[in-house]
Design an enzyme around this catalytic site. Structure first.
Site: not given
Length: 316
Positions: A72, A148, A169, A251, A275
């Site tokens: 990200g 991922i 998307r 997470d 995380h």
């Protein structure tokens, strides 16, 4: 003017770095390692707060590349407005797929088979037997089908699933089958036993998992979030969890980290990991290989990998 490269890993620990740049180690400390104005490539510190990561960016007058070590890029986006036009922002595609996909599978299996309950029962010295859901014969919906998401499906394949549905998307066809657009999400949710979130955090996906999304999930379904916390409306999730109708494995959360008294800690049917999708023994070797490759390309003026956007262009 020196062409500096700022690295969050000590350069002497990265074998194969190309000669030419001056390598400066900075992992978010109070003092900068050199003048930010001389930085040509900024490799963003890993797993550090956004405000720390963007702190030197306003002074990076000569920077040409900003490289994250995360998939990200949301944590550096606030600093992009301070950069000159033409700066390339690259992510860490290829670094986190294996580790994040492993954790995703762990969360799914642990949640379905009741591992948290068994651990608590072990602490009490209680033999807690009984039937639990299997992953076999389930329908899994992956929301966010980049590298991922695809790696997650690779690891789900041996588990004899009834079906995997993929959402991204835009509509396309992958090696494993069709990828549905986000506009079809509402019709796919009621069919899924497990919903896995692996989408980037964007204006489109922020708050995507709201009360309507959760309400469309089937009774007994499991929500797994390995994306970003703000993809999920926490208040809406808490309201749904308290009914006992669905369960969740998270997470990432919003806020993050969770304060000790946050209601998510005590919500029924929730498994929380702090995380840790990316930070594993798989991270450093892959991160170092990416940096050596990218910096070799940079020095040799070859095309960079993983360019997400260029500042000052329409995609920024």
């Amino acid at each position: 003017m020196t062409a500096d490269v700022w690295l969050p890993i000590p350069p002497e620990e990265i074998a194969g770095l190309p000669q030419g740049p001056a390598y400066r180690f900075w992992d978010g400390g109070e003092e900068f390692p050199a003048d930010p104005g001389d930085c040509a490539v900024y490799v963003v510190p890993y797993m550090k707060p956004s405000e720390l990561c963007v702190r030197p960016m306003a002074r990076m007058r000569s920077v040409q590349v900003v490289q994250t070590l995360t998939a990200g890029i949301d944590h550096v986006q606030p600093g992009l407005k301070n950069l000159r036009a033409g700066v390339r922002l690259c992510n860490a595609r290829g670094v986190h797929e294996a580790s994040t996909a492993e954790l995703t599978l762990t969360l799914v299996l642990a949640s379905l088979r009741g591992i948290p309950d068994f651990v608590r029962a072990q602490d009490r010295g209680e033999w807690l037997s009984g039937f639990r859901p299997a992953l076999a014969d389930k329908t899994v919906l992956i929301v966010g089908y980049g590298s991922i998401g695809a790696a997650i499906e690779d690891r789900l394949t041996p588990f004899e699933l009834a079906r995997v549905a993929r959402v991204a998307r835009s509509e396309r066809t992958s090696a494993r089958g069709p990828v549905h657009p986000l506009t079809e999400l509402s019709s796919l949710l009621p069919q899924a036993d497990v919903v896995i979130l692996s989408t980037p955090l964007t204006q489109t996906t922020r708050g995507l998992v709201d009360a309507d999304f959760l309400g469309r999930m089937k009774d007994g379904a499991l929500l797994v979030n390995v994306a970003r916390g703000p993809v999920v409306d926490t208040d809406a999730l808490l309201a749904e969890l308290r009914t006992g109708r669905i369960t969740a494995a998270l997470d990432v959360t919003d806020p993050e980290p969770l304060s000790p008294g946050h209601p998510l800690w005590q919500a029924p049917g929730v498994l929380i990991s702090p995380h840790v999708g990316g930070p594993s023994s798989a991270f450093l070797p892959r991160a170092k290989r990416l940096l050596v490759d990218q910096l070799t390309r940079f020095v040799n003026r070859e095309p960079l990998r993983n360019v997400i956007l260029t500042t000052g262009s329409a995609d920024a």
